[in-house]
Design a protein around this motif. Sequence first.
Motif, short mmCIF file in Angstrom:
data_model
loop_
_atom_site.label_atom_id
_atom_site.label_comp_id
_atom_site.label_asym_id
_atom_site.label_seq_id
_atom_site.Cartn_x
_atom_site.Cartn_y
_atom_site.Cartn_z
N UNK A 235 -5.40 10.52 12.51
CA UNK A 235 -4.38 9.65 11.90
C UNK A 235 -3.12 9.64 12.76
N UNK A 236 -2.56 8.48 12.92
CA UNK A 236 -1.34 8.34 13.69
C UNK A 236 -0.51 7.21 13.10
N UNK A 237 0.54 6.84 13.80
CA UNK A 237 1.44 5.79 13.31
C UNK A 237 0.71 4.47 13.10
N UNK A 238 -0.24 4.17 13.96
CA UNK A 238 -0.99 2.92 13.84
C UNK A 238 -1.79 2.89 12.54
N UNK A 239 -2.40 4.02 12.20
CA UNK A 239 -3.15 4.10 10.95
C UNK A 239 -2.21 3.97 9.74
N UNK A 240 -1.05 4.58 9.85
CA UNK A 240 -0.07 4.49 8.76
C UNK A 240 0.37 3.04 8.58
N UNK A 241 0.66 2.36 9.68
CA UNK A 241 1.07 0.96 9.61
C UNK A 241 -0.06 0.09 9.04
N UNK A 242 -1.28 0.38 9.43
CA UNK A 242 -2.43 -0.38 8.92
C UNK A 242 -2.57 -0.18 7.41
N UNK A 243 -2.35 1.05 6.97
CA UNK A 243 -2.45 1.34 5.54
C UNK A 243 -1.35 0.61 4.77
N UNK A 244 -0.14 0.62 5.30
CA UNK A 244 0.96 -0.10 4.66
C UNK A 244 0.67 -1.60 4.61
N UNK A 245 0.15 -2.14 5.70
CA UNK A 245 -0.20 -3.56 5.74
C UNK A 245 -1.29 -3.87 4.72
N UNK A 246 -2.25 -2.97 4.57
CA UNK A 246 -3.32 -3.16 3.58
C UNK A 246 -2.73 -3.16 2.17
N UNK A 247 -1.80 -2.25 1.91
CA UNK A 247 -1.14 -2.21 0.60
C UNK A 247 -0.39 -3.51 0.32
N UNK A 248 0.31 -4.02 1.35
CA UNK A 248 1.03 -5.29 1.21
C UNK A 248 0.06 -6.43 0.92
N UNK A 249 -1.09 -6.41 1.59
CA UNK A 249 -2.09 -7.47 1.40
C UNK A 249 -2.66 -7.42 -0.02
N UNK A 250 -2.91 -6.21 -0.50
CA UNK A 250 -3.42 -6.08 -1.87
C UNK A 250 -2.40 -6.55 -2.89
N UNK A 251 -1.13 -6.23 -2.66
CA UNK A 251 -0.06 -6.69 -3.55
C UNK A 251 0.04 -8.22 -3.51
N UNK A 252 -0.07 -8.78 -2.31
CA UNK A 252 -0.01 -10.24 -2.16
C UNK A 252 -1.21 -10.90 -2.85
N UNK A 253 -2.36 -10.26 -2.82
CA UNK A 253 -3.55 -10.81 -3.50
C UNK A 253 -3.35 -10.79 -5.01
N UNK A 254 -2.78 -9.70 -5.53
CA UNK A 254 -2.51 -9.65 -6.97
C UNK A 254 -1.51 -10.74 -7.36
N UNK A 255 -0.48 -10.90 -6.54
CA UNK A 255 0.52 -11.94 -6.81
C UNK A 255 -0.11 -13.33 -6.73
N UNK A 256 -0.99 -13.51 -5.79
CA UNK A 256 -1.68 -14.79 -5.65
C UNK A 256 -2.49 -15.09 -6.92
N UNK A 257 -3.16 -14.09 -7.45
CA UNK A 257 -3.90 -14.27 -8.70
C UNK A 257 -2.99 -14.64 -9.85
N UNK A 258 -1.83 -13.98 -9.92
CA UNK A 258 -0.86 -14.29 -10.97
C UNK A 258 -0.36 -15.73 -10.83
N UNK A 259 -0.05 -16.13 -9.60
CA UNK A 259 0.43 -17.49 -9.36
C UNK A 259 -0.63 -18.53 -9.69
N UNK A 260 -1.89 -18.22 -9.39
CA UNK A 260 -2.98 -19.14 -9.72
C UNK A 260 -3.07 -19.30 -11.24
N UNK A 261 -2.90 -18.19 -11.95
CA UNK A 261 -2.91 -18.27 -13.41
C UNK A 261 -1.77 -19.12 -13.96
N UNK A 262 -0.58 -18.97 -13.38
CA UNK A 262 0.56 -19.79 -13.81
C UNK A 262 0.33 -21.26 -13.52
N UNK A 263 -0.26 -21.54 -12.37
CA UNK A 263 -0.54 -22.93 -12.01
C UNK A 263 -1.56 -23.54 -12.97
#
Length: 150
Positions: free
Chosen positions: A4-32
């Motif tokens: 594990x190194x900084x690159x793995x940490x950044x990848x994990x953070x990016x994955x977390x952001x992507x998952x959050x964005x996917x949840x938000x996308x689902x919420x927005x689709x529901x609102x639409x």
Amino acid sequence: MAKPNALHTLAELAQNDTEAAARELGRLQGLRTQAENQLNQLTQYRHEYRERMQAVAAEGMTSGRWHDFSRFLDSLDHAIRQQTTALEKAEADLLAGRSRWQNNKRRVNSFDTLIARADAREEKVAARREQRTNDEYAARLARDNASRLN
């Protein structure tokens, strides 16, 4: 795999952001979808109310009743315009959310590529090191065998 190194940490953070964005996308689709359903209900109700108004008018109605029907149709038209605006906003929000998710997904893919390249470089270095060790061992054996023969 690399340690594990900084690159793995950044990848994990990016994955977390992507998952959050996917949840938000689902919420927005529901609102639409909800906004679209509400607009369809209002439009259907206006259509039915207009037909009812025409049926009553065909039998004859007072000007006061005609005015009431017209006023209510105007309020329905106003509600339909507002809901159309709400639907347009929901669609714009959904497009923005989809764009955020796509950008985050591209970021994750970029980190995955960088990690794969780093792992491949590390494996190549390890393979060279192992080959060098094997070559040195084979050379030592050859020297030992040659010195025993002499």
